[in-house]
Enzyme design. Structure first.
Site, PDB file in Angstrom:
ATOM      1  N   SER A   1      -9.654  -1.196   3.988  1.00 54.18           N
ATOM      2  CA  SER A   1      -9.239   0.124   4.479  1.00 54.18           C
ATOM      3  C   SER A   1      -9.154   1.049   3.283  1.00 54.18           C
ATOM      4  O   SER A   1      -8.815   0.617   2.170  1.00 54.18           O
ATOM      5  CB  SER A   1      -7.872   0.040   5.158  1.00 54.18           C
ATOM      6  OG  SER A   1      -7.338   1.345   5.324  1.00 54.18           O
TER       7      SER A   1
ATOM      8  N   TYR B   1       0.874  -2.649   4.593  1.00 55.44           N
ATOM      9  CA  TYR B   1      -0.466  -2.853   5.176  1.00 55.44           C
ATOM     10  C   TYR B   1      -1.520  -2.520   4.110  1.00 55.44           C
ATOM     11  O   TYR B   1      -2.472  -3.284   3.895  1.00 55.44           O
ATOM     12  CB  TYR B   1      -0.627  -1.961   6.410  1.00 55.44           C
ATOM     13  CG  TYR B   1      -2.047  -1.758   6.867  1.00 55.44           C
ATOM     14  CD1 TYR B   1      -2.701  -2.723   7.618  1.00 55.44           C
ATOM     15  CD2 TYR B   1      -2.745  -0.587   6.548  1.00 55.44           C
ATOM     16  CE1 TYR B   1      -4.015  -2.536   8.041  1.00 55.44           C
ATOM     17  CE2 TYR B   1      -4.052  -0.387   6.969  1.00 55.44           C
ATOM     18  CZ  TYR B   1      -4.688  -1.362   7.710  1.00 55.44           C
ATOM     19  OH  TYR B   1      -5.984  -1.175   8.116  1.00 55.44           O
TER      20      TYR B   1
END
Ligand code: NAP
Length: 255
Positions: free
Chosen positions: A147, A160
């Site tokens: 990501s 995360y």
């Protein structure tokens, strides 16, 4: 059978894609399938697996559909075993599953949530590839999904983001361990409106703010992510390994 505008780079190949009944994983399975791969799709829920398999078969794609919660050792083993029983080999593994269960700052994140993030976003990829590795032959390819927040974890996606930083590191380390027979690369999505980021993209003002961050003035699509994953998994990328490829419409990333 749907006529495809794509090539057939995966004719005769077998591709496993985790978390592939919805969102980016589904589009990756669809793209690889439309390009000729036999695709092995999976996710936690039988109903989702069955529905996704039906949609892919309706497009003429050869599909094996298996329930696999990526943190369940037995289900991971079953995913590999079923693939080998049906197709006899594995050419491509796309490890796509991840969770983002908390918006808390890292130091206020419960230990059980820290464990879940590590377990699903990092460890399950390692363990799945441990099961798959003995069957990955010369010319095989692994694609991990990180990501953009991996480069600079923002406050509401902090831990995360850190697990995705680990995925970038994992790409480097595994490419070294699995080469030269298997290439290992990583797709780094910006923002793609799926259930995963609905918290951010369902609000018009937040969504517009995110769109403005992209030089191309829009968010990504699951098909954008699938196209780049297919490139990295294909022989078109046969001299690319240990790389992460940002697909963010030009959002700020890294040098
Ligand atoms: P999504 O739309 O929420 O997709 C969820 C899919 O994952 C479903 O098929 C779901 O099916 C399955 N799934 C969820 N937990 C699972 C588990 N533990 N084991 C197996 N399958 C599981 O998510 P997405 O946006 O496509 O995200 C896919 C990947 O892209 C993730 O790695 C995410 O971190 C990354 N990413 C996404 C964005 C974005 O903006 N969307 C940005 C950067 C990176 P079941 O419910 O049946 O399990």
């Amino acid at each position: 059978m749907e006529r495809t505008k794509y090539g057939k780079r995966f004719q005769g190949k077998v591709a496993i894609v985790t978390a592939s009944t919805l969102g980016i994983g589904f589009s990756i399975a669809e793209r690889l399938g439309l390009e000729g791969a036999s695709v092995v799709i999976s996710s936690r829920k039988q109903k989702n697996v069955d529905e996704a398999a039906g949609k892919l078969r309706a497009k003429g794609i050869e599909v094996l559909a298996v329930v696999c919660h990526v943190s369940n050792a037995q289900q991971r083993k079953n995913l590999i075993d079923k693939t080998l029983q049906k197709y006899g080999k594995i050419d491509v593994v796309v490890s796509n599953a991840a969770v983002h269960p908390s918006v808390d700052p890292i130091l206020q994140t419960q230990e059980s949530i820290l464990d879940e993030l590590w377990e699903i976003n990092v460890k399950s990829t390692i363990l799945l590839l441990k099961d798959a590795a003995p069957h990955l032959k010369k010319g095989s390819s692994v694609v991990l999904i990180a990501s953009l927040v991996a480069y600079n974890p923002p406050p509401t996606m902090a831990m995360y983001g850190v697990t995705k930083t680990a995925v970038l590191g994992l790409t480097k380390a595994l490419a070294s361990e699995m080469g030269p027979n298997t290439r290992v690369n990583c797709v780094v999505p910006g923002i793609v409106p799926t259930h995963f980021v609905a918290l951010y993209t369902s609000n018009d003002a937040t969504r517009e703010e995110l769109e403005r961050k992209a030089l191309l003035g829009k968010l990504g699509t699951t098909e954008d992510m699938a196209a780049v994953t297919a490139f990295l998994a294909s022989d078109d990328a046969s001299y690319i390994t240990r790389e992460n490829l940002v697909v963010s419409g030009g959002m700020p990333s890294r040098l």
